[in-house]
Design a protein around this motif. Sequence first.
Motif, PDB file in Angstrom:
ATOM      1  N   ARG A   1      39.027  37.448  40.276  1.00 46.48           N
ATOM      2  CA  ARG A   1      38.029  36.711  41.046  1.00 46.48           C
ATOM      3  C   ARG A   1      37.896  37.318  42.444  1.00 46.48           C
ATOM      4  O   ARG A   1      36.784  37.397  42.997  1.00 46.48           O
ATOM      5  N   ALA A   2      39.001  37.748  43.034  1.00 44.23           N
ATOM      6  CA  ALA A   2      38.943  38.397  44.345  1.00 44.23           C
ATOM      7  C   ALA A   2      38.152  39.703  44.265  1.00 44.23           C
ATOM      8  O   ALA A   2      37.367  40.023  45.172  1.00 44.23           O
ATOM      9  N   ASN A   3      38.336  40.452  43.191  1.00 40.30           N
ATOM     10  CA  ASN A   3      37.581  41.690  43.022  1.00 40.30           C
ATOM     11  C   ASN A   3      36.088  41.404  42.850  1.00 40.30           C
ATOM     12  O   ASN A   3      35.242  42.163  43.346  1.00 40.30           O
ATOM     13  N   GLU A   4      35.756  40.318  42.150  1.00 35.01           N
ATOM     14  CA  GLU A   4      34.358  39.937  41.991  1.00 35.01           C
ATOM     15  C   GLU A   4      33.730  39.601  43.349  1.00 35.01           C
ATOM     16  O   GLU A   4      32.584  39.974  43.627  1.00 35.01           O
ATOM     17  N   LEU A   5      34.496  38.926  44.190  1.00 33.22           N
ATOM     18  CA  LEU A   5      33.976  38.578  45.519  1.00 33.22           C
ATOM     19  C   LEU A   5      33.823  39.832  46.377  1.00 33.22           C
ATOM     20  O   LEU A   5      32.833  39.964  47.118  1.00 33.22           O
ATOM     21  N   THR A   6      34.770  40.754  46.280  1.00 32.67           N
ATOM     22  CA  THR A   6      34.652  42.015  47.019  1.00 32.67           C
ATOM     23  C   THR A   6      33.359  42.729  46.645  1.00 32.67           C
ATOM     24  O   THR A   6      32.607  43.187  47.515  1.00 32.67           O
ATOM     25  N   ALA A   7      33.093  42.806  45.336  1.00 38.99           N
ATOM     26  CA  ALA A   7      31.889  43.496  44.866  1.00 38.99           C
ATOM     27  C   ALA A   7      30.634  42.766  45.319  1.00 38.99           C
ATOM     28  O   ALA A   7      29.639  43.395  45.714  1.00 38.99           O
TER      29      ALA A   7
ATOM     30  N   TYR B   1      41.496  36.585  52.460  1.00 35.33           N
ATOM     31  CA  TYR B   1      40.949  37.108  53.699  1.00 35.33           C
ATOM     32  C   TYR B   1      40.350  38.481  53.419  1.00 35.33           C
ATOM     33  O   TYR B   1      40.618  39.112  52.385  1.00 35.33           O
ATOM     34  N   ARG B   2      39.541  38.959  54.326  1.00 29.76           N
ATOM     35  CA  ARG B   2      38.919  40.274  54.192  1.00 29.76           C
ATOM     36  C   ARG B   2      39.746  41.291  54.957  1.00 29.76           C
ATOM     37  O   ARG B   2      39.965  41.144  56.158  1.00 29.76           O
ATOM     38  N   ASP B   3      40.197  42.304  54.271  1.00 28.86           N
ATOM     39  CA  ASP B   3      41.032  43.319  54.897  1.00 28.86           C
ATOM     40  C   ASP B   3      40.165  44.329  55.642  1.00 28.86           C
ATOM     41  O   ASP B   3      38.945  44.330  55.535  1.00 28.86           O
ATOM     42  N   ASP B   4      40.825  45.227  56.358  1.00 32.86           N
ATOM     43  CA  ASP B   4      40.095  46.210  57.157  1.00 32.86           C
ATOM     44  C   ASP B   4      39.237  47.126  56.303  1.00 32.86           C
ATOM     45  O   ASP B   4      38.223  47.654  56.770  1.00 32.86           O
ATOM     46  N   ASP B   5      39.636  47.338  55.030  1.00 32.31           N
ATOM     47  CA  ASP B   5      38.851  48.214  54.161  1.00 32.31           C
ATOM     48  C   ASP B   5      37.764  47.455  53.404  1.00 32.31           C
ATOM     49  O   ASP B   5      37.190  47.976  52.449  1.00 32.31           O
ATOM     50  N   THR B   6      37.499  46.227  53.828  1.00 33.06           N
ATOM     51  CA  THR B   6      36.452  45.336  53.294  1.00 33.06           C
ATOM     52  C   THR B   6      36.782  44.759  51.929  1.00 33.06           C
ATOM     53  O   THR B   6      35.933  44.120  51.311  1.00 33.06           O
ATOM     54  N   SER B   7      38.004  44.937  51.450  1.00 33.60           N
ATOM     55  CA  SER B   7      38.404  44.309  50.192  1.00 33.60           C
ATOM     56  C   SER B   7      38.895  42.888  50.451  1.00 33.60           C
ATOM     57  O   SER B   7      39.435  42.577  51.514  1.00 33.60           O
ATOM     58  N   ILE B   8      38.716  42.029  49.468  1.00 36.23           N
ATOM     59  CA  ILE B   8      39.254  40.667  49.547  1.00 36.23           C
ATOM     60  C   ILE B   8      40.706  40.704  49.118  1.00 36.23           C
ATOM     61  O   ILE B   8      41.049  41.165  48.026  1.00 36.23           O
ATOM     62  N   ARG B   9      41.581  40.240  49.984  1.00 35.39           N
ATOM     63  CA  ARG B   9      43.009  40.187  49.708  1.00 35.39           C
ATOM     64  C   ARG B   9      43.451  38.746  49.497  1.00 35.39           C
ATOM     65  O   ARG B   9      42.973  37.842  50.174  1.00 35.39           O
ATOM     66  N   VAL B  10      44.374  38.567  48.579  1.00 33.58           N
ATOM     67  CA  VAL B  10      44.891  37.248  48.256  1.00 33.58           C
ATOM     68  C   VAL B  10      46.305  37.112  48.788  1.00 33.58           C
ATOM     69  O   VAL B  10      47.117  38.039  48.674  1.00 33.58           O
ATOM     70  N   HIS B  11      46.584  35.970  49.392  1.00 33.98           N
ATOM     71  CA  HIS B  11      47.939  35.666  49.867  1.00 33.98           C
ATOM     72  C   HIS B  11      48.366  34.355  49.212  1.00 33.98           C
ATOM     73  O   HIS B  11      47.798  33.293  49.507  1.00 33.98           O
ATOM     74  N   LEU B  12      49.327  34.430  48.295  1.00 40.32           N
ATOM     75  CA  LEU B  12      49.754  33.251  47.550  1.00 40.32           C
ATOM     76  C   LEU B  12      50.896  32.540  48.267  1.00 40.32           C
ATOM     77  O   LEU B  12      51.768  33.181  48.869  1.00 40.32           O
ATOM     78  N   PHE B  13      50.884  31.222  48.175  1.00 36.56           N
ATOM     79  CA  PHE B  13      51.941  30.402  48.765  1.00 36.56           C
ATOM     80  C   PHE B  13      53.017  30.044  47.747  1.00 36.56           C
ATOM     81  O   PHE B  13      54.039  29.455  48.110  1.00 36.56           O
TER      82      PHE B  13
END
Length: 398
Positions: free
Chosen positions: A369-375, A343-355
Amino acid sequence: MTRPRVTDRARRNRLLRRHRLASETRAHSVIEAAESMVGLHSTTPSTVYLAAWARIDGFTPASMDDALYVDRSLVKQLAMRRTLFVFPRDLLREAVGAVGPRVTASERTNMLRDLRRSEWCTDPDGWIDAARAAVAAELVDGVTLTSSQIRERLPEFNRTVIVSPGKSYGGANPMLPRIINMMSAAADIVRGPNSAGWHMSRPSWSSMRDWLGESLDPPDPATAYAAMVRRWLASFGPGTETDLVWWLGSTKAAVRQALAQLDIAEVELDDGSVGYVLADDVVSPDDDDLEPQAVLLPELDSTTMGHKIRDFYLGPHGEHIFDRNGNGGQTVWWDGRIVGGWYRDDDTSIRVHLFEKLPAGARRAVDDRANELTAWLGGAQIRPGYPAPFVRGLRDQR
């Protein structure tokens, strides 16, 4: 005769390779990506772009926009399960031929039901036909208009009906947008230029013939169904009859008729059920061999939504990803399985939530990969239309 067995791992690896998610099989263009997936989901505006990002190294939104609105080699179309897809032109013809009549009839039936309950409408069938003709008359000679502009130009048809009276979600419902949806399903008209950003939707409408510069001429339903089932088997197979009925939003009879026209083979799946593959689509030992990779997919991605029976890649995580209507949210994959969401956090970074707990190397790959998507997203404010249940749970905890 003993059916050859296809393991869940082999099925997952085939999906990764054929869906252009494995590093060795990345697509080289948006056309190739859409062909590989038998169309890319586009109900949420950002999904088709994020789906392309996941499958094409170096993808930019401009390449999708060029294909959609300049070359018009990709076309948005209401199709399977009344869902918006992006199709290459050859696939568009088959999708319209197979499911267009069914979706169009469903849209008309729903409008007739509401019009018959409205005091102002004495001839529901006639009103729909007249409104349809009026909209078509506005979209001639290459004219494109937004839904609001069409309503302004046709005040005599800009009527409302009351739906679900007494319900919290009920109330006045405008009819012209529903006429437009029906005409879209029938491929009379098509979504043209988008005046909003790539992650938003503000389309204009055009006649399909003017937009394409030629007649669509879809095949008859039986031929089109067989073509679509062949494509699905090549991309998503092996799969079951239940999967095909779900994906097409069709009937068992139509799927069985299509399968009967194809040269297919039966295989045994790990859960003991019967799956189908194209007869020349040999399951090889290489299908069990693929380096684990991290994948982030958007909501309603075609891979996530391609099967009804999803345990082989979803496991026990369905309640975290899918809402009550069967809409799948944003997913994190490792080694061909859904292991979390993002999901996209308030600071516009992509955050991962693992199950589930991942090995340290896998977690690093997912975070990378999440950092690549944020960029890649930069400051784009994407808003999920169908947030996964786990996202709502996180919000409730704040």
